[in-house]
Write a protein that holds these residues in place. Sequence first.
Motif, PDB file in Angstrom:
ATOM      1  N   THR A  79      13.508  29.179  24.816  1.00  0.00           N
ATOM      2  CA  THR A  79      12.366  30.547  24.806  1.00  0.00           C
ATOM      3  C   THR A  79      12.761  31.182  25.344  1.00  0.00           C
ATOM      4  OG1 THR A  79      11.069  28.972  23.474  1.00  0.00           O
ATOM      5  CG2 THR A  79      10.297  31.543  24.532  1.00  0.00           C
ATOM      6  N   VAL A  94      13.554  32.862  20.493  1.00  0.00           N
ATOM      7  CA  VAL A  94      12.921  31.548  20.172  1.00  0.00           C
ATOM      8  C   VAL A  94      14.233  31.420  19.737  1.00  0.00           C
ATOM      9  CG1 VAL A  94      11.430  29.993  19.756  1.00  0.00           C
ATOM     10  CG2 VAL A  94      10.268  31.446  20.223  1.00  0.00           C
ATOM     11  N   THR A  98      14.832  25.056  19.624  1.00  0.00           N
ATOM     12  CA  THR A  98      13.784  25.240  21.257  1.00  0.00           C
ATOM     13  C   THR A  98      13.142  24.306  20.878  1.00  0.00           C
ATOM     14  OG1 THR A  98      14.111  27.295  21.017  1.00  0.00           O
ATOM     15  CG2 THR A  98      12.390  26.071  22.603  1.00  0.00           C
ATOM     16  N   ASN A 100       9.234  21.887  21.255  1.00  0.00           N
ATOM     17  CA  ASN A 100       7.827  22.608  21.275  1.00  0.00           C
ATOM     18  C   ASN A 100       6.959  21.617  21.536  1.00  0.00           C
ATOM     19  OD1 ASN A 100       6.289  25.518  22.009  1.00  0.00           O
ATOM     20  ND2 ASN A 100       5.805  25.184  19.583  1.00  0.00           N
ATOM     21  N   SER A 102       3.287  21.437  21.097  1.00  0.00           N
ATOM     22  CA  SER A 102       2.017  22.032  20.761  1.00  0.00           C
ATOM     23  C   SER A 102       0.635  21.371  21.580  1.00  0.00           C
ATOM     24  CB  SER A 102       1.753  22.138  19.470  1.00  0.00           C
ATOM     25  OG  SER A 102       0.213  22.452  18.898  1.00  0.00           O
ATOM     26  N   ASP A 126       2.362  25.356  24.550  1.00  0.00           N
ATOM     27  CA  ASP A 126       3.318  25.434  23.805  1.00  0.00           C
ATOM     28  C   ASP A 126       4.720  26.221  25.129  1.00  0.00           C
ATOM     29  OD1 ASP A 126       4.695  28.408  22.032  1.00  0.00           O
ATOM     30  OD2 ASP A 126       3.486  26.979  20.514  1.00  0.00           O
ATOM     31  N   SER A 127       5.742  26.257  24.182  1.00  0.00           N
ATOM     32  CA  SER A 127       7.037  27.214  24.956  1.00  0.00           C
ATOM     33  C   SER A 127       6.574  28.179  25.571  1.00  0.00           C
ATOM     34  CB  SER A 127       8.289  26.724  24.376  1.00  0.00           C
ATOM     35  OG  SER A 127       9.204  27.111  22.512  1.00  0.00           O
ATOM     36  N   GLY A 236      11.194  21.232  28.231  1.00  0.00           N
ATOM     37  CA  GLY A 236       9.760  20.492  27.302  1.00  0.00           C
ATOM     38  C   GLY A 236       8.471  20.382  29.011  1.00  0.00           C
ATOM     39  N   GLU A 539      -1.480  29.212  20.088  1.00  0.00           N
ATOM     40  CA  GLU A 539      -1.331  28.883  18.829  1.00  0.00           C
ATOM     41  C   GLU A 539      -1.440  28.863  17.778  1.00  0.00           C
ATOM     42  OE1 GLU A 539      -1.122  24.721  20.344  1.00  0.00           O
ATOM     43  OE2 GLU A 539      -0.144  25.080  22.240  1.00  0.00           O
TER      44      GLU A 539
END
Length: 658
Positions: A79, A94, A98, A100, A102, A126-127, A236, A539
């Motif tokens: 990202t 993004v 990727t 991610n 959450s 979140d990325s 991450g 999010e």
Amino acid sequence: MRVSRRTGCLAIALLTLGSCGGGGSSGSGGSAAAPAPATPTTPAAVYAAPTQDALSVAEVQRIIAQAVGEADARKRPATIAVTDRVGNVLAVFVMNGTINRSLTSRLTATGVLNDKDVDLQGTNVDSVIAAISKALTGAYLSSGGNAFSTRTASEIVQSNFPPAPNTVGIESGPLSGVQFSQLPCSDLNTRFVAGGGPGAFIGPKRAPLGLAADPGGFPLYKNGVLVGGIGVMADGDYAFDTNVTDLLVDDEEAIALAGLQGFAAPDSIVADRITVDGVSLRYSDMRVADLHPLKNDFAAIQGTIGLLVGVTGYNNAAIIPGTPYGTEASGYRAATPAEFAFPDAFVLSNGSGANRYPIRGGTDAGSVAQPLTAAESRAILEEAYRVMSRARAQIRRPLDSRAQVTISLVDTNGSVLGIVRAPDAPIFGTDVSLQKARTVTFFSGPNAASDLLGNPDAEVANYVARARTFFNDTTALTGKWAFGARSIGNLARPHFPDGEAGRPEGPFGRPIEDFNPFATGLQVALIKSNVLQHALFTEGKPFNDTQPQCTLLPPAPNGKPRLANGMQIFSGGVPIYRNGQLVGGIGVSGDGIDQDDMISFLGVHNGGQRVGAIGNAPIPMRADQIVIPIGAGVRLRYVNCPFAPFLDTNDQNACQGL
């Protein structure tokens, strides 16, 4: 090495940089600075405003395409976020695949963290919001005289400086705590306005996670002018580097480095050309020679390798051009003569011509016998600006540049009585200077204990008991002592005295075994619910955005908590008194913590000499009169002023005896 997600995933990391000390003084011996004249003359301009330049849509596309090309070559879906200098998010891209992670909801129905959740470490993020915070960090920590990356930030916010296995027993990073600035709940930082319109792009914008300490964020320059930042999230793991003695192969940093090709900082100002306490700062472990051949065709990646995405509260899934810093639309502009006497000063603007924080008198007549007047506020701000314009910078290049900072003034409610800054001061110092001003006023005031006890989070209230045990005083935090920002920093470190291994933490800190840059103690406890609520909001979870005021403390008479943009725990602010009564506080940030201390302390002293009646805390009230019974006794610090601080004189010990 990098800290694993288990020990540090959610970073709210920011940055900044240097105690006059004991024995009833706020200096370290020698001659004192001469008081300001009763009717000072206004000097000629000494600063040049940065050229008004910005990234175009085509340039943002090129930056993203270059970063995506490197990520693709490394098989690291990423990202990528790009911002302008004042924090507007120009684009978020993004890539397919990727990583991610959450955020897992940990909030109760009332928006308060469960009691068992005592910090923000270990929380998945979140990325997208991580990348935005990295980009903002690169832009906000930098200026025309210094270029700092998120790796630089990592180095200066940890429990030892520099962070390395062999530096245990050395004091904390000079900007320890700056990561918890630019918070999404700040009442100073502005919010994205969907659809444009008046004020849509004024800054400074908030950062979703505060400032970042995870490598992968850099400033962007155009024709040598700071125009923004790039942030990359690919692994991450939103963490920090605990060992500066080794070089890492860092894919996120390489991807960001590819993105900034053609927009790199001048070599002369990057962090590794700058020293703090004799230590060269770090900028990047990756080099241009490590990169794959650049690719710059944005049309070839959009919709195939990945997509532009929208981020609730930050961007509408489109690439927008940057806003030139210094223009009315940016939220920062030159002050008019009526707003401020110095011809090179900058103020914050609302995008429609009005100064957001004009100089005014105190709003606290209900609790202060004689609040600061507008004339007194002006005198303090002008004299602090005058000291800054004479001071030698710590973190700017070339050597012997003038310091450039932001100066904030508040009353005992935390209401802003004026903000002024040098034209090229780093953006991060705007929010941080206000945090410092409010922090010293809050902890020096009569309501600190009652406000902390009134917080619904039991963890926050517990810090009152800890402070009273530490001071052996059941009435601590009720206004009997004046605390400088340096004093509060002493009390918030994972060792007391700071850096002395084997000692327990200060009363506002966390034990060293629990400490990391994302879990600092009271500073985090006050704002963790705000930050997590905002992360859930971005999010798309069923949470409203956090209000534009941090902490769950009870409101002051102005309707907001006294720490409405969070608490800060590094040096650069002092409270202001009239005949022994607290009437406000000043905060300074942007060019070295010793410089910040001196500008705030001398600004109050000289302002008081100019208008009479007001000044620094009486010496018997200052925190450096408190001796903690550890060993032979440890004295708290109040301020620390630098040696040979001025460019126009060889005077030393400018704060001694004042």
